[in-house]
Enzyme design. Structure first.
Site, PDB file in Angstrom:
ATOM      1  N   HIS A 186       0.835  -1.203   0.000  1.00 45.88           N
ATOM      2  CA  HIS A 186       0.000   0.000   0.000  1.00 45.88           C
ATOM      3  C   HIS A 186       0.868   1.249   0.000  1.00 45.88           C
ATOM      4  O   HIS A 186       0.547   2.238  -0.655  1.00 45.88           O
ATOM      5  CB  HIS A 186      -0.900   0.044   1.236  1.00 45.88           C
ATOM      6  CG  HIS A 186      -2.068  -0.872   1.137  1.00 45.88           C
ATOM      7  ND1 HIS A 186      -2.492  -1.401  -0.055  1.00 45.88           N
ATOM      8  CD2 HIS A 186      -2.918  -1.346   2.075  1.00 45.88           C
ATOM      9  CE1 HIS A 186      -3.538  -2.168   0.156  1.00 45.88           C
ATOM     10  NE2 HIS A 186      -3.815  -2.157   1.445  1.00 45.88           N
ATOM     11  N   GLU A 428       0.672 -19.932 -19.407  1.00 46.44           N
ATOM     12  CA  GLU A 428       1.665 -19.530 -18.399  1.00 46.44           C
ATOM     13  C   GLU A 428       2.448 -20.723 -17.862  1.00 46.44           C
ATOM     14  O   GLU A 428       3.203 -20.595 -16.913  1.00 46.44           O
ATOM     15  CB  GLU A 428       0.979 -18.785 -17.249  1.00 46.44           C
ATOM     16  CG  GLU A 428      -0.156 -19.538 -16.602  1.00 46.44           C
ATOM     17  CD  GLU A 428      -0.787 -18.779 -15.430  1.00 46.44           C
ATOM     18  OE1 GLU A 428      -0.141 -17.880 -14.867  1.00 46.44           O
ATOM     19  OE2 GLU A 428      -1.928 -19.135 -15.069  1.00 46.44           O
ATOM     20  N   ASP A 452       4.481 -16.370 -14.556  1.00 47.72           N
ATOM     21  CA  ASP A 452       4.603 -17.804 -14.296  1.00 47.72           C
ATOM     22  C   ASP A 452       5.323 -18.530 -15.425  1.00 47.72           C
ATOM     23  O   ASP A 452       6.095 -19.454 -15.171  1.00 47.72           O
ATOM     24  CB  ASP A 452       3.218 -18.423 -14.068  1.00 47.72           C
ATOM     25  CG  ASP A 452       2.748 -18.198 -12.640  1.00 47.72           C
ATOM     26  OD1 ASP A 452       3.559 -18.408 -11.720  1.00 47.72           O
ATOM     27  OD2 ASP A 452       1.593 -17.798 -12.441  1.00 47.72           O
ATOM     28  N   CYS A 499      -0.312 -10.658 -20.453  1.00 49.25           N
ATOM     29  CA  CYS A 499      -0.732  -9.939 -19.253  1.00 49.25           C
ATOM     30  C   CYS A 499       0.305 -10.050 -18.136  1.00 49.25           C
ATOM     31  O   CYS A 499       0.098  -9.553 -17.036  1.00 49.25           O
ATOM     32  CB  CYS A 499      -2.095 -10.437 -18.769  1.00 49.25           C
ATOM     33  SG  CYS A 499      -2.122 -12.196 -18.433  1.00 49.25           S
TER      34      CYS A 499
HETATM   35  C1  PEP Z   1       1.326 -14.351 -14.838  1.00 47.92           C
HETATM   36  O1  PEP Z   1       1.537 -15.453 -14.329  1.00 47.92           O
HETATM   37  O2  PEP Z   1       2.066 -13.825 -15.685  1.00 47.92           O
HETATM   38  C2  PEP Z   1       0.150 -13.543 -14.430  1.00 47.92           C
HETATM   39  C3  PEP Z   1      -0.157 -12.430 -15.066  1.00 47.92           C
HETATM   40  O3  PEP Z   1      -0.603 -13.997 -13.406  1.00 47.92           O
HETATM   41  P1  PEP Z   1      -0.223 -13.906 -11.856  1.00 47.92           P
HETATM   42  O4  PEP Z   1       0.903 -12.918 -11.735  1.00 47.92           O
HETATM   43  O5  PEP Z   1      -1.494 -13.485 -11.200  1.00 47.92           O
HETATM   44  O6  PEP Z   1       0.179 -15.301 -11.531  1.00 47.92           O
HETATM   45 MG    MG Z   2       0.100 -16.624 -13.192  1.00 49.63          MG
END
Ligand code: PEP
Ligand code: MG
Length: 566
Positions: A186, A428, A452, A499
């Protein structure tokens, strides 16, 4: 020089003001008049909530609605019947209010801290803030006054709590240094929202610095320069000017389409964790949401959210986005993401274990209620479903079958939803990369989760510093995996996004343009920067960079080269 984590970018040059922790000591005593003690505790909660409301109003004016929400979250936590009930039970067992508060808060703090997950650990910081607030009221201790800090102040404290932040006058505070916190804490979120350079997790900062001394806070590199000489002050003043100029320039990209230098358009989405974050995505000029991490709806509570509660959350996010796409990832728990009330057994190897889609497919009622909630919300916007941690085609098929079952249930009840809702795969895992051709036949879209994917491809835990050198998306293996996933998606004509954090990395962007990515999903503050970086490249230039990169054999060669071209 002192080192920490650069958590809010920019340079601040100013004089230190040390914020000492209040001493909240007391002698626990046995109470006999239980009713009076309960009333004292309830009174302290009421006062705490009143104070917090006032602080939230102040922070809403100085910073914004979203930051006020962090404080309002404290009210929700202490008003939660579970936590309050547990504290009252201890008082009923003759403990004084102070020790009951401390003991139950400690239980929550330990539970949240044990996860090792940054975001869950944040809940521990929230509970500490609540504990200190309640104890201050019960003990009649004065709150720290940051609002009196003069212009040019660098705040130095052990931990910057949201309630402390409420007193910050943006025009007076030029830097923040703390002993705790990470990029996602935060403190970091608030510092970024206030646009104040911050270096967190500086060991013993409070003891090492003294009030009044001059320092330079380098929020980009996580450094604090102590006793700077004139040459350093000049150097960093110039950097500061350049940084502020860049920030102003980025505003030129607001409201523009996201396109490469030769006009290929891309979708530029945001990653969010709560419906309220959708506001941040819109404010940041995001064109939609590429990843809604739904696990946050399941945290901070003592039982599963109902289908209706989830429906409300997904609908709310969708309405905020006003028709822009919203990709909702189904529950991704396990590994580093714990939800205590699910009672998941401790595993030898949680990252390889019973998590995410694996857990959901074995807990079908819970999974189906999430899918139904998403489907119901799809009547209100452009919503898409995404499954995490897919490693086999069967998982996608089973997940899709459940979507069909949920659709049939809703139809039978006459409830509206988007019949053509898209179902995508978060690629991932190494397995999903290798079978990307097979998955692309049955998925409506891909989104590459490099956080991941890097770990699973390199067999390197992102939290283990001994193997950190392996945890880079620029290793030839990870880049080949990314290229393969994109190529398979393009061959089958489905959209492919990214992402994971790498999507916002300026050095990764030319590679993604060359490989053929169609969508970027990044944190809200990165949107304009990513749009600017995409606009820098033509396809031909990006192809030349990618060709060179893919000819190298080591991560070092690749990153050294990329540093020369970005
Ligand atoms: C990822 O694994 O790249 C991802 C976007 O998901 P998280 O970071 O929530 O595992
Ligand atoms: Mg992930």
């Amino acid at each position: 020089m002192l080192n920490g984590i650069g958590a809010s970018e920019g340079i601040g040059i100013g004089r230190v003001m040390i914020i000492k922790e209040q001493t909240l000591e007391y002698t626990p005593k046995e109470v006999t008049n239980i009713e009076a003690e309960l009333a004292r505790f309830r009174g302290s909660v009421d006062k705490f909530c009143d104070n917090t409301m006032a602080q939230a109003d102040a922070i809403r004016q100085s910073t914004g609605e979203k930051e006020a929400e962090i404080l309002l979250g404290h009210i929700a936590i202490i008003r939660d019947p579970f936590m309050g009930g547990e504290i009252e039970n201890l008082i009923k067992a003759n403990q004084c209010a102070e020790s009951a508060v401390e003991q139950i808060c400690k239980m929550f703090i330990d539970m949240f801290s044990a996860t090792g997950d940054d975001l869950t650990m944040q809940r521990a910081a929230d509970v500490k803030d609540i504990r200190d607030g309640l104890l201050s009221i019960l003990l009649g201790v004065e709150e720290v006054k940051i609002s009196d800090a003069p212009a040019g102040t660098v705040l130095v404290c052990r931990e910057l709590t949201p309630s402390m932040t409420a007193g910050i006058k943006k025009e007076n505070i030029v830097g923040i240094i703390t002993e705790t916190g990470s990029k996602t804490s935060h403190s970091a979120i608030l510092a970024r929202a206030l646009e104040i350079p911050a270096v967190l997790s500086v060991p013993n900062a409070v003891a090492q610095l003294s009030s009044g001394e001059q320092v330079i806070v380098d929020g980009d590199n996580g450094e604090v320069i102590t006793a700077p000489d004139q040459a350093q002050i000049d150097e960093y003043s110039a950097k500061r000017e350049a940084f502020l100029r860049e920030r102003r320039e980025l505003e030129n990209y607001r409201g523009k389409a996201t396109a490469s230098a030769d006009g290929t358009e891309y979708e530029l989405f945001c990653n969010i964790g709560t419906p309220k974050d959708a506001v941040k995505a819109v404010d940041a000029d995001g064109e939609g949401v590429g990843l809604f991490r739904t696990e946050f709806l399941f945290m901070d509570r003592s039982s599963l959210p109902t289908e209706d509660e989830q429906f409300d959350a997904y609908k709310q996010a969708s309405l905020i986005l006003k028709g822009k796409p919203l990709i909702i990832r189904t529950l991704d728990i396990g590994g580093d993401k714990e939800i205590p009330y699910l009672g998941l057994e401790k595993e030898e190897n949680p990252f390889m274990g019973f998590r995410a889609i694996r857990y959901c497919l074995k807990n079908r009622d819970m999974f189906k209620s999430q899918i139904k909630a998403i489907l119901r919300a799809s009547a209100f916007g452009d919503i898409r479903i995404m499954f995490p941690l897919i490693t086999a085609v069967e998982e996608l098929r089973e997940g899709k079958a459940l979507v069909e079952e949920a659709k049939a249930d809703l139809k039978a009840s006459g409830i509206e939803f988007d019949e053509n809702i898209q179902v995508g795969v978060m690629t991932e895992t190494a397995a999903s990369g290798v079978i990307a051709d097979l998955l692309a036949d049955e998925a409506d879209f891909f989104s590459i989760g490099t956080n991941d994917l890097t770990g699973y491809t390199m067999a390197a835990d992102r939290g283990n510093s001994d193997v950190e050198y392996l945890y880079s998306p620029f290793h030839p293996s990870v880049l080949r995996m990314i290229r393969r996933i994109i190529t398979c998606a393009r061959n089958k004509g489905i959209p492919v996004g990214m992402c994971g954090e790498a999507a916002a990395n300026p050095a990764m962007i030319p590679l993604l343009i060359s490989f053929g990515l169609t969508e970027f999903s990044v944190s809200a503050p990165s949107v304009l920067k990513v749009r600017k970086n995409i606009a820098k490249w033509t396809k031909a230039e990006a192809d030349a960079v990618a060709e060179k990169v893919m000819s190298f054999t080591t991560e070092k060669e690749i990153t050294d080269y990329l540093n020369t071209v970005i």
